[in-house]
Design an enzyme around this catalytic site. Structure first.
Site, PDB file in Angstrom:
ATOM      1  N   PHE A 112       0.812  -1.217   0.000  1.00 29.60           N
ATOM      2  CA  PHE A 112       0.000   0.000   0.000  1.00 29.60           C
ATOM      3  C   PHE A 112       0.846   1.268   0.000  1.00 29.60           C
ATOM      4  O   PHE A 112       0.376   2.345  -0.378  1.00 29.60           O
ATOM      5  CB  PHE A 112      -0.960  -0.002   1.196  1.00 29.60           C
ATOM      6  CG  PHE A 112      -0.371   0.416   2.513  1.00 29.60           C
ATOM      7  CD1 PHE A 112      -0.572   1.690   3.020  1.00 29.60           C
ATOM      8  CD2 PHE A 112       0.361  -0.477   3.276  1.00 29.60           C
ATOM      9  CE1 PHE A 112      -0.049   2.076   4.241  1.00 29.60           C
ATOM     10  CE2 PHE A 112       0.879  -0.110   4.501  1.00 29.60           C
ATOM     11  CZ  PHE A 112       0.691   1.168   4.986  1.00 29.60           C
ATOM     12  N   LYS A 113       2.106   1.145   0.374  1.00 32.33           N
ATOM     13  CA  LYS A 113       2.970   2.324   0.397  1.00 32.33           C
ATOM     14  C   LYS A 113       3.147   2.925  -1.000  1.00 32.33           C
ATOM     15  O   LYS A 113       3.458   4.105  -1.146  1.00 32.33           O
ATOM     16  CB  LYS A 113       4.330   1.965   1.002  1.00 32.33           C
ATOM     17  CG  LYS A 113       4.266   1.347   2.398  1.00 32.33           C
ATOM     18  CD  LYS A 113       3.661   2.265   3.418  1.00 32.33           C
ATOM     19  CE  LYS A 113       3.509   1.607   4.780  1.00 32.33           C
ATOM     20  NZ  LYS A 113       4.732   1.370   5.502  1.00 32.33           N
ATOM     21  N   ASP A 114       2.953   2.120  -2.041  1.00 25.80           N
ATOM     22  CA  ASP A 114       3.051   2.639  -3.405  1.00 25.80           C
ATOM     23  C   ASP A 114       2.016   3.730  -3.673  1.00 25.80           C
ATOM     24  O   ASP A 114       2.250   4.611  -4.512  1.00 25.80           O
ATOM     25  CB  ASP A 114       2.844   1.514  -4.425  1.00 25.80           C
ATOM     26  CG  ASP A 114       4.004   0.537  -4.477  1.00 25.80           C
ATOM     27  OD1 ASP A 114       5.153   0.965  -4.281  1.00 25.80           O
ATOM     28  OD2 ASP A 114       3.742  -0.665  -4.699  1.00 25.80           O
ATOM     29  N   LEU A 117       3.953   6.630  -2.295  1.00 19.61           N
ATOM     30  CA  LEU A 117       5.343   6.820  -2.679  1.00 19.61           C
ATOM     31  C   LEU A 117       5.565   6.846  -4.183  1.00 19.61           C
ATOM     32  O   LEU A 117       6.661   7.151  -4.642  1.00 19.61           O
ATOM     33  CB  LEU A 117       6.214   5.759  -2.011  1.00 19.61           C
ATOM     34  CG  LEU A 117       6.446   6.097  -0.533  1.00 19.61           C
ATOM     35  CD1 LEU A 117       6.939   4.893   0.240  1.00 19.61           C
ATOM     36  CD2 LEU A 117       7.425   7.253  -0.401  1.00 19.61           C
ATOM     37  N   THR A 147       7.714   0.417   3.354  1.00 22.50           N
ATOM     38  CA  THR A 147       8.049   1.795   3.005  1.00 22.50           C
ATOM     39  C   THR A 147       9.395   1.867   2.297  1.00 22.50           C
ATOM     40  O   THR A 147       9.564   2.607   1.326  1.00 22.50           O
ATOM     41  CB  THR A 147       8.062   2.695   4.254  1.00 22.50           C
ATOM     42  OG1 THR A 147       6.731   2.853   4.739  1.00 22.50           O
ATOM     43  CG2 THR A 147       8.623   4.071   3.943  1.00 22.50           C
TER      44      THR A 147
END
Length: 493
Positions: A112-114, A117, A147
């Site tokens: 989900f960090k994509d 980011l 992350t």
């Protein structure tokens, strides 16, 4: 829209300055001076847009110093099938009747960090141009697994930046470690720390405010920024997918406009669920925000008692991205819940630093109880949950499912519910395969991936399959006490 610091309310910067700085000079986190509002009609209209336009609509509420063209430049480049394997960007899937999975892991690093980011590099470089910054930006990151890779991939070869990621040597999954150690790019660096995520995070925070490091940066024409969720530019994209999820449910006829939903989030650093809190207070109809923790249940205890106590045993679990005892983004929530009382924030977080513990006042306890529910589960329960739903989730999402089922059974609350699904199951193949087969396996990582693919109908993401033949570039391991010196050496190279 201006931004204040949680530890000094007199600080007032615009969004471009907040994004480039990452953290305020005295160590506080930037928060918008007010939470912008969305009407129900606006939310309904958002549902008719593609994801990049949904994001642009929400960002325009917060990044008021950005032009419309600048915002669309960022969103159009970040949220496309060039970076994500689905046109929806964030997929909505049915889990059970009235329960939905918000799949946030269809980006290039399968986590989900994509969602944040992939856009942060565009935010950061655009912000630097806006404020006429003539310094090289050094991105310093502490990661509990996801992350790090997402930041490395996002900032890979971005002009005017370099990035250095620290991760706990034994605190990430083999696939997460493999993703980071094989990272490509001329401006990237990765280093393991002998310790846990909190050690990595505390070291990074200390480096940000260290006078010796600041002097070295100044001499070299550099400045630090952050890709962790302490940076507002990392947090605000997460607000978008909760607004989008509600709008999508309305568009699909799953709920009526104005109906409340619950949102369940597996979280350790509190950023992902804080984004849901912001979405709620923008106007998204939310009943309960349900905070799901693993056995490192410091957040569950805090929400239920008002006492934050990190003086406890630390557990390395099968959901390593939540193996955290110091939840940085909680500071933002408490700043809001105390009506921006920076004195109280300094007092509480000063105690956290010196004593490892603080207790909030009765008013904040009442607000926590009204807004949040919380629960946790251990590794055995996590694996049992994966087995019960079989083909749909990783270890972190399984924690959320288990905590939600417990909440529903305890309260009888049948409000339709969105569960944030945070990673591909292939990133945690050992635990997922053990859950599916009911036994441990000594086959290698990629054989486990292949076996899971045989047992489920989920294709292996190419980003993970392709790692098998990539050479490892980064193998440094240092003690946590050497983190500052490592950064200084890296800056001098």
């Amino acid at each position: 829209m201006f931004y204040n610091s949680t530890r000094n309310s007199s600080v007032k910067v615009n969004s471009a300055e907040a994004i480039t700085q990452g953290i305020s000079a005295e160590g506080g986190l930037f928060v918008p001076e007010s939470i912008p509002q969305l009407t129900l009609d606006e939310i309904k209209s958002i549902g008719e847009m593609k994801y990049a336009d949904r994001a642009a609509y929400v960002f325009a509420k917060y990044l008021t110093d950005f032009t419309e063209a600048e915002i669309h430049y960022c969103t159009d480049n970040a949220y496309s099938t060039k970076n994500f394997e689905t046109e929806s960007i964030a997929e909505m899937a049915h889990l059970f009747d009235g329960t939905y999975m918000l799949e946030l892991w269809h980006g290039p690093t399968c986590a989900f960090k994509d969602m944040a980011l992939q856009i942060l590099p565009y935010f950061l470089t655009t912000s630097a141009k806006k404020i006429k910054l003539d310094k090289k930006i050094v991105i310093l990151v502490a990661t509990s697994g996801d992350t790090g890779k997402a930041a490395l991939e996002g900032f890979k070869d971005v002009e005017g930046t370099s990035i250095l990621v620290f991760y706990p040597e034994d605190g990430v999954s083999p696939m997460q470690k493999r993703q980071m150690k094989t990272q490509e790019g001329s401006n990237v660096g990765v280093c393991a720390i002998k310790g846990n995520f909190d050690d990595c995070q505390n070291g990074v925070k200390a480096i940000f405010t260290n006078d010796e490091v600041k002097k070295a940066l100044e001499e070299k024409g550099m400045m630090f920024s952050s890709a962790n969720s302490i940076n507002w530019g990392r947090l605000v994209p997460q607000v978008v997918y909760y607004v989008s999820a509600y709008a999508e449910l309305v568009k699909d006829g799953e709920i009526n406009l104005g109906d409340k939903i619950n949102i369940v989030v597996p979280t350790g650093n509190f950023g992902n669920i804080l984004a849901a809190y912001y979405a709620k207070h923008m106007g998204v109809p939310v009943n309960k925000l349900i905070c799901a923790s693993n056995i490192n249940n410091v957040l569950t205890d805090f929400i239920n008692t008002g006492v934050y106590d990190r003086n406890r045993k630390f557990y390395a679990t099968v959901s390593p991205s939540m193996d955290i005892l110091i939840s940085s983004n909680l500071e933002r929530l408490l700043y809001l819940m105390t009506d921006k009382n920076d004195e109280l924030i300094r007092e509480w977080f000063g105690k956290l630093s010196s004593e490892g513990k603080y207790e909030v006042n009765a008013e904040v306890k009442a607000k926590l109880s009204e807004e949040f529910a919380a629960g946790f589960c251990d590794d055995a329960q996590t694996k049992e949950t994966i087995h019960s739903i079989y083909e749909t989730c990783d270890t972190h999402t399984a924690v959320a499912v288990k905590v939600y089922n417990d909440y529903k059974n305890a309260t009888g609350d049948t409000t339709k519910t969105v569960i944030a699904s945070t990673a591909s199951p292939y990133k945690f193949s050992a635990a997922v395969l053990e859950a599916l087969e009911g036994k441990t396996s000594d086959i290698d990582e990629y054989a486990k991936v292949d076996k899971i693919a045989e047992l489920s109908d989920i294709p292996v993401p190419s980003a993970l399959a392709d790692l098998k033949n990539k050479p490892e570039r980064f193998n440094d391991v240092i003690d946590k006490a050497d983190q500052k010196d490592y950064v200084l050496r890296t800056l001098s190279e």
